[in-house]
Design an enzyme around this catalytic site. Structure first.
Site, PDB file in Angstrom:
ATOM      1  N   LYS A  11       0.827  -1.198   0.000  1.00  0.00           N
ATOM      2  CA  LYS A  11       0.000   0.000   0.000  1.00  0.00           C
ATOM      3  C   LYS A  11       0.870   1.260   0.000  1.00  0.00           C
ATOM      4  CE  LYS A  11      -3.042  -1.703   3.307  1.00  0.00           C
ATOM      5  NZ  LYS A  11      -4.347  -1.917   4.010  1.00  0.00           N
ATOM      6  N   TYR A  51     -12.640  -2.160  -1.518  1.00  0.00           N
ATOM      7  CA  TYR A  51     -12.999  -2.181  -0.092  1.00  0.00           C
ATOM      8  C   TYR A  51     -14.504  -2.067   0.120  1.00  0.00           C
ATOM      9  CZ  TYR A  51      -8.097  -1.925   1.427  1.00  0.00           C
ATOM     10  OH  TYR A  51      -6.775  -2.208   1.682  1.00  0.00           O
ATOM     11  N   PHE A  59     -13.942   4.151   9.296  1.00  0.00           N
ATOM     12  CA  PHE A  59     -12.609   4.317   8.704  1.00  0.00           C
ATOM     13  C   PHE A  59     -12.618   4.302   7.180  1.00  0.00           C
ATOM     14  CE2 PHE A  59     -13.177  -0.243   9.591  1.00  0.00           C
ATOM     15  CZ  PHE A  59     -12.845  -0.826   8.372  1.00  0.00           C
ATOM     16  N   ARG A  87      -1.534 -14.378   4.041  1.00  0.00           N
ATOM     17  CA  ARG A  87      -2.134 -13.700   5.203  1.00  0.00           C
ATOM     18  C   ARG A  87      -1.274 -13.945   6.458  1.00  0.00           C
ATOM     19  NH1 ARG A  87      -6.837 -10.311   4.858  1.00  0.00           N
ATOM     20  NH2 ARG A  87      -7.607 -11.241   6.785  1.00  0.00           N
ATOM     21  N   THR A  93      -4.335  -7.586  11.217  1.00  0.00           N
ATOM     22  CA  THR A  93      -4.708  -6.287  10.648  1.00  0.00           C
ATOM     23  C   THR A  93      -4.116  -5.126  11.440  1.00  0.00           C
ATOM     24  OG1 THR A  93      -6.765  -7.290   9.859  1.00  0.00           O
ATOM     25  CG2 THR A  93      -6.691  -4.881   9.958  1.00  0.00           C
ATOM     26  N   ARG A 104       3.551  -6.833   8.977  1.00  0.00           N
ATOM     27  CA  ARG A 104       2.976  -5.777   9.819  1.00  0.00           C
ATOM     28  C   ARG A 104       3.624  -5.762  11.204  1.00  0.00           C
ATOM     29  NH1 ARG A 104      -3.203  -7.171   7.967  1.00  0.00           N
ATOM     30  NH2 ARG A 104      -3.379  -5.747   6.196  1.00  0.00           N
ATOM     31  N   ASN A 114      -1.072   0.080   7.645  1.00  0.00           N
ATOM     32  CA  ASN A 114      -0.586  -1.281   7.923  1.00  0.00           C
ATOM     33  C   ASN A 114       0.053  -1.949   6.707  1.00  0.00           C
ATOM     34  OD1 ASN A 114      -2.875  -1.812   6.492  1.00  0.00           O
ATOM     35  ND2 ASN A 114      -3.847  -3.092   8.045  1.00  0.00           N
ATOM     36  N   HIS A 117      -1.900  -5.383   1.755  1.00  0.00           N
ATOM     37  CA  HIS A 117      -3.195  -6.067   1.638  1.00  0.00           C
ATOM     38  C   HIS A 117      -2.968  -7.464   1.090  1.00  0.00           C
ATOM     39  CE1 HIS A 117      -7.320  -7.012   0.490  1.00  0.00           C
ATOM     40  NE2 HIS A 117      -6.805  -7.483  -0.637  1.00  0.00           N
ATOM     41  N   GLU A 128     -10.868  -9.318  -6.591  1.00  0.00           N
ATOM     42  CA  GLU A 128      -9.884  -8.248  -6.420  1.00  0.00           C
ATOM     43  C   GLU A 128      -8.858  -8.218  -7.551  1.00  0.00           C
ATOM     44  OE1 GLU A 128      -8.339  -9.043  -2.524  1.00  0.00           O
ATOM     45  OE2 GLU A 128     -10.194  -8.430  -1.528  1.00  0.00           O
TER      46      GLU A 128
HETATM   47  N1  UDP Z   1      -8.724  -0.480   8.631  1.00  0.00           N
HETATM   48  C1  UDP Z   1      -8.619   0.689   9.352  1.00  0.00           C
HETATM   49  N2  UDP Z   1      -9.209   0.758  10.592  1.00  0.00           N
HETATM   50  C2  UDP Z   1      -9.896  -0.294  11.124  1.00  0.00           C
HETATM   51  C3  UDP Z   1     -10.015  -1.476  10.377  1.00  0.00           C
HETATM   52  C4  UDP Z   1      -9.415  -1.544   9.125  1.00  0.00           C
HETATM   53  O1  UDP Z   1      -8.002   1.652   8.906  1.00  0.00           O
HETATM   54  O2  UDP Z   1     -10.408  -0.175  12.242  1.00  0.00           O
HETATM   55  C5  UDP Z   1      -8.099  -0.550   7.303  1.00  0.00           C
HETATM   56  C6  UDP Z   1      -6.749  -1.255   7.306  1.00  0.00           C
HETATM   57  O3  UDP Z   1      -5.920  -0.598   6.332  1.00  0.00           O
HETATM   58  C7  UDP Z   1      -7.113  -2.652   6.835  1.00  0.00           C
HETATM   59  C8  UDP Z   1      -8.219  -2.340   5.832  1.00  0.00           C
HETATM   60  O4  UDP Z   1      -8.947  -1.288   6.439  1.00  0.00           O
HETATM   61  O5  UDP Z   1      -6.006  -3.314   6.256  1.00  0.00           O
HETATM   62  C9  UDP Z   1      -9.149  -3.484   5.537  1.00  0.00           C
HETATM   63  O6  UDP Z   1      -9.639  -4.023   6.756  1.00  0.00           O
HETATM   64  P1  UDP Z   1      -9.760  -5.592   6.961  1.00  0.00           P
HETATM   65  O7  UDP Z   1     -10.529  -5.818   8.219  1.00  0.00           O
HETATM   66  O8  UDP Z   1     -10.279  -6.200   5.704  1.00  0.00           O
HETATM   67  O9  UDP Z   1      -8.252  -6.031   7.252  1.00  0.00           O
HETATM   68  P2  UDP Z   1      -7.182  -6.824   6.373  1.00  0.00           P
HETATM   69  O10 UDP Z   1      -7.918  -7.849   5.557  1.00  0.00           O
HETATM   70  O11 UDP Z   1      -6.441  -5.813   5.531  1.00  0.00           O
HETATM   71  O12 UDP Z   1      -6.261  -7.459   7.393  1.00  0.00           O
HETATM   72 MG    MG Z   2      -9.611  -7.640   4.376  1.00  0.00          MG
END
Ligand code: UDP
Ligand code: MG
Length: 152
Positions: A11, A51, A59, A87, A93, A104, A114, A117, A128
């Protein structure tokens, strides 16, 4: 075991911090095969589609601004159970909860920055990949076992 593909994004914060190569290297060193790779600017439309599941959350607007604010590096990676494997390499996350040794956990501080993705399921991956890559931007290649991996 299943041969899968996944969408990985280094990102905007990762690119700005000079960590795109490090992130790509983590997946290469696991033995995964890179089918697609590009530096690109994400449009607000692409970000909102990508997203979509988070639309309406507090957020969401900040997340779209974050991922569209400066270029990202997008990649399509293929391998056995690659979705779960990537993952695991990415980590939780929230970087503060991410295990050291994950991307991360090694480089992140806050959930809003973070770094990376990774698709969370085969259905998400297919959806995606189509947002970020045209078919002619994916290249079939040999994998670590010497088997030929088709682009699709
Ligand atoms: N995110 C955020 N605040 C939150 C939760 C998510 O900014 O409280 C952002 C973060 O960049 C995250 C993305 O939204 O990677 C997508 O969230 P998801 O829960 O899908 O997490 P991921 O799959 O990226 O681990
Ligand atoms: Mg996700």
């Amino acid at each position: 075991m299943a041969l899968e593909r996944t969408l990985i994004l280094a990102k905007a914060d990762a690119v700005v911090r000079g960590l795109a190569g490090e992130i790509l290297a983590r997946f290469e060193r696991r033995g995964y095969t890179i089918l697609g790779l590009k530096l690109m600017h994400v449009t607000p439309e692409q970000a909102k589609r990508h997203y979509a599941e988070h639309e309406g959350k507090p957020f969401f607007e900040g997340l779209v601004a974050y991922i569209t604010g400066s270029p990202i590096v997008a990649m399509v990676i293929v391998g056995e159970d690659v979705i779960e494997g990537c993952r695991a390499t990415i980590g939780a996350t929230n970087p503060i909860k991410a295990t050291p040794g994950t991307i991360r956990g090694d480089y992140g501080q806050t959930i809003g920055r973070n770094l990376v993705h990774g698709s969370d399921s085969a259905a998400s991956a297919e959806r995606e990949v189509a947002i970020f890559f045209r078919d002619d931007e994916l290249f079939p290649c040999a994998n670590v076992l010497g088997d030929w991996v088709a682009a699709k």
